[in-house]
Every structure is written in C-alpha cells, then in structure tokens.
Write a protein that holds these residues in place. Structure first.
Motif, PDB file in Angstrom:
ATOM      1  N   LEU A  49     -24.092 -25.267 -27.665  1.00 42.53           N
ATOM      2  CA  LEU A  49     -23.462 -25.455 -26.495  1.00 42.53           C
ATOM      3  C   LEU A  49     -22.769 -26.136 -25.628  1.00 42.53           C
ATOM      4  O   LEU A  49     -21.944 -25.966 -24.911  1.00 42.53           O
ATOM      5  CB  LEU A  49     -24.078 -24.798 -25.159  1.00 42.53           C
ATOM      6  N   HIS A  50     -22.471 -27.453 -26.564  1.00 44.98           N
ATOM      7  CA  HIS A  50     -21.492 -28.488 -25.830  1.00 44.98           C
ATOM      8  C   HIS A  50     -21.514 -29.077 -24.748  1.00 44.98           C
ATOM      9  O   HIS A  50     -20.842 -29.322 -23.768  1.00 44.98           O
ATOM     10  CB  HIS A  50     -19.762 -27.735 -26.351  1.00 44.98           C
ATOM     11  N   LEU A  64     -26.450 -17.101 -20.538  1.00 43.63           N
ATOM     12  CA  LEU A  64     -25.198 -17.427 -21.414  1.00 43.63           C
ATOM     13  C   LEU A  64     -23.957 -16.073 -21.853  1.00 43.63           C
ATOM     14  O   LEU A  64     -24.545 -15.326 -21.834  1.00 43.63           O
ATOM     15  CB  LEU A  64     -25.844 -18.032 -22.948  1.00 43.63           C
ATOM     16  N   THR A  65     -22.751 -16.636 -22.868  1.00 41.67           N
ATOM     17  CA  THR A  65     -21.752 -15.727 -22.303  1.00 41.67           C
ATOM     18  C   THR A  65     -22.491 -15.051 -23.795  1.00 41.67           C
ATOM     19  O   THR A  65     -23.560 -15.692 -24.915  1.00 41.67           O
ATOM     20  CB  THR A  65     -20.680 -15.867 -22.969  1.00 41.67           C
ATOM     21  N   GLN A  67     -20.556 -14.953 -26.833  1.00 44.55           N
ATOM     22  CA  GLN A  67     -20.713 -15.470 -27.542  1.00 44.55           C
ATOM     23  C   GLN A  67     -21.368 -16.870 -27.785  1.00 44.55           C
ATOM     24  O   GLN A  67     -21.741 -17.378 -29.314  1.00 44.55           O
ATOM     25  CB  GLN A  67     -18.699 -15.803 -27.399  1.00 44.55           C
ATOM     26  N   GLU A  68     -21.218 -17.568 -26.649  1.00 47.67           N
ATOM     27  CA  GLU A  68     -22.450 -19.219 -26.711  1.00 47.67           C
ATOM     28  C   GLU A  68     -23.627 -18.404 -27.239  1.00 47.67           C
ATOM     29  O   GLU A  68     -24.435 -18.986 -28.596  1.00 47.67           O
ATOM     30  CB  GLU A  68     -22.250 -19.175 -25.016  1.00 47.67           C
ATOM     31  N   ARG A  69     -24.493 -16.806 -26.821  1.00 48.28           N
ATOM     32  CA  ARG A  69     -25.934 -16.269 -27.356  1.00 48.28           C
ATOM     33  C   ARG A  69     -26.041 -16.757 -29.104  1.00 48.28           C
ATOM     34  O   ARG A  69     -26.500 -16.963 -29.402  1.00 48.28           O
ATOM     35  CB  ARG A  69     -25.796 -15.157 -26.753  1.00 48.28           C
ATOM     36  N   GLN A  71     -23.379 -17.788 -30.960  1.00 49.99           N
ATOM     37  CA  GLN A  71     -23.122 -19.310 -32.360  1.00 49.99           C
ATOM     38  C   GLN A  71     -24.957 -20.040 -31.310  1.00 49.99           C
ATOM     39  O   GLN A  71     -24.365 -20.648 -32.820  1.00 49.99           O
ATOM     40  CB  GLN A  71     -22.251 -20.359 -30.597  1.00 49.99           C
TER      41      GLN A  71
END
Length: 299
Positions: A49-50, A64-65, A67-69, A71
């Motif tokens: 998640l940077h 989380l979005t 896309q984040e989920r 990744q």
C-alpha cells in the motif's frame, strides 16, 4: 477464498486479519526478516500500500480502493501459494535501518554480523578510522561489504563471491549506496583471487548448512540459491578453508569474524585447539566467532 476477500474486505484491518489467518492456515515458515505471521503480514501489506513500514496504527481503519485491495491480496496470495520469502516478493531486505535490493539470485540478508558492524566491531576495533582494508567473503547481495564501508569510513572494501549472479545484485546495491569508489567486487572461489593482499578485518557469512539440514529445509529456504547455503556433510567445509587460509591475508593483529549459524558445538569439536571468541548479538553468543590473526592455524 482470495476471490471472496476481493469482494468483502474493506479496510486495512480486515486485510490484516485475513492475511494472518491465511499465513497460519498455510503453515508458512518465517525466517527472512520476521519470525511470525503478524509481523510479516504487517510488512507485506504496508509495502503493498506504499505506507511507512513503521506506522500501522493510523491506517488500520482506512478503507481501500479496489486497486489497492487487489495489489495487496495479489502479494499475499503469492506468499501463500508460492512459498516465496517476503523479500523476493518486495525486492527488498532490511538490516537494521539499511535497505538492500534482493532477488532470487542471492540469499535474503539476515546476518548477525550486521549489528556488530553497526557498533564498528567495538571493543575489538579501537579506532574505526584506522581500518584501511576490509574483506567481505561470500558477499552475496553485498550488504555486509556496504555496512563495513559505512562502519569504517577510511577503508577500501573487497567483496568476494563465486557467483556472477550474486555479484550483479551486489553491484546494484553498491551503486545505490554510492560506494563504487570504495567497494570493489571480485569474482573468486573463496580466497583464490586475493593474491598477496592483506586486510585489517575479514568478515564472512559463508554457507554453513549441513547435509541433513539441507534435506529438511522448508520451502521458503529452498527458494534460495543452494550454493549460498550448503557447505558439506557437517556444514564446515568453507569454514575449514577460511581457518586454514585466512592468516595469509590478515595484517598483524588483524581480525577474522565469521558467522556459522547453529554450528558452534560442531566447530568447537572440530577445532578444540582454537581460542574462539564468541561475540554477543541480540540472539546470544552462539552464532559469530572472532579470531585474531595470531590465533589462527599456521600464523
């Protein structure tokens, strides 16, 4: 199960609970930077998640979005299904505050010598600025050579490995730390290419896994290069060479510092005449020995 997670988990807290459960369920082995499911789950999720690796609490209930989920779950799924060490997934390993690039060409850095270098090998080195020549034998990713260069600011450091793949990784790390003028990478079968050069300090975290332990390695360790792990039937093949040859390459009062894993009893039984000094680390005094040149065989 991972498909359901992609639909149902919303927050970092949700993902963290899910990840710890999956790691425990899969009976993963931990030993490449963490020693339990919780710590590794936290590290992998924060990395994915940077987010700062030392700051979990403020973000636990953040949603989380999609896309984040995705990744984060993709990383966790690979850890479970492929049994890859976390460092190979993130392409980084940490020794204290120092980050190093790693991939499958090298073992994951995890040396007790790192913390000894953070202390500049005190009290065995009186004046770190007087150290002019250091050798890191079996350098792998180059992490100990780099830490030695940072510990001894006036030293030229030779970093030796037999593997050209490992040296390619070490070259990247040396460049990242801008130490190319002080750290020299050398391809050599142990000390064969050192010639007549002598050092104030030789450090080594060599292969030391015995044959029985190699056969019983967890899947995560079998992902690492066997060349960097195995050292004969009793795990001492390379250490024997070091003990036999090191005196030729040390200056008077020079130090040999070697990590040998869980082989202390085997080593002391094989060399009962040597006055090993066992150095204290956070895990105890079983793993790293020191010998002065004058204490080595043939000196």
């Amino acid at each position: 199960m991972f498909d359901d997670a992609r639909q149902e988990l919303c927050t970092l807290r949700d993902l963290l609970r899910f990840t710890v459960s999956r790691f425990n369920e899969a009976k993963l082995f931990f030993g490449h930077g963490s020693d339990n499911a919780w710590d590794e789950a936290v590290y992998l999720l924060l990395h994915a998640l940077h987010l700062p690796l030392d700051r979990l609490e403020p973000f636990l209930d953040a949603r989380l979005t999609a896309q984040e989920r995705e990744q984060a779950l993709a990383l966790i799924e690979r850890r479970v299904k492929e049994r890859l060490p976390a460092a190979y997934l993130t392409r980084e390993a940490w020794l204290g505050e120092h980050r190093f690039y790693v991939d499958e060409r090298v073992i994951v850095p995890r040396s007790f010598i790192a913390e000894l270098l953070d202390e500049q090998l005190s009290p065995w080195i009186d004046d770190p600025w007087a150290v002019s020549d250091v050798l890191d034998l079996c350098t792998g990713s180059g992490c100990l050579a780099i830490l030695a260069a940072l510990a001894f600011p006036e030293a030229a450091v030779d970093a030796i490995d037999i593997s050209p793949d490992a040296l390619a990784v070490a070259e990247r790390n040396v460049a990242d730390y801008e130490l190319g003028e002080r750290v020299r990478l050398v391809r050599s079968d142990l000390l064969s290419e050192v010639k007549a050069r002598r050092y104030d300090v030789i450090i080594s975290n060599p292969p030391y896994v015995d044959a029985a332990a190699m056969r019983a390695l967890p899947a995560e360790y079998r992902c690492e290069p066997a060349l960097a792990l195995a050292s004969g039937e009793d795990g001492l093949d390379i250490v024997r060479t070091l003990l036999r040859e090191a005196h030729k390459h040390l200056k008077p009062d020079g130090l040999l510092v070697v990590e040998i894993g869980h082989q202390r009893e085997v080593l002391e039984a094989a060399f009962p005449q040597l006055p090993f000094t066992w150095l204290d680390t956070h895990a105890g005094d079983q793993y790293v020995f020191l010998l002065r040149r004058e204490e080595l065989p043939g000196a």
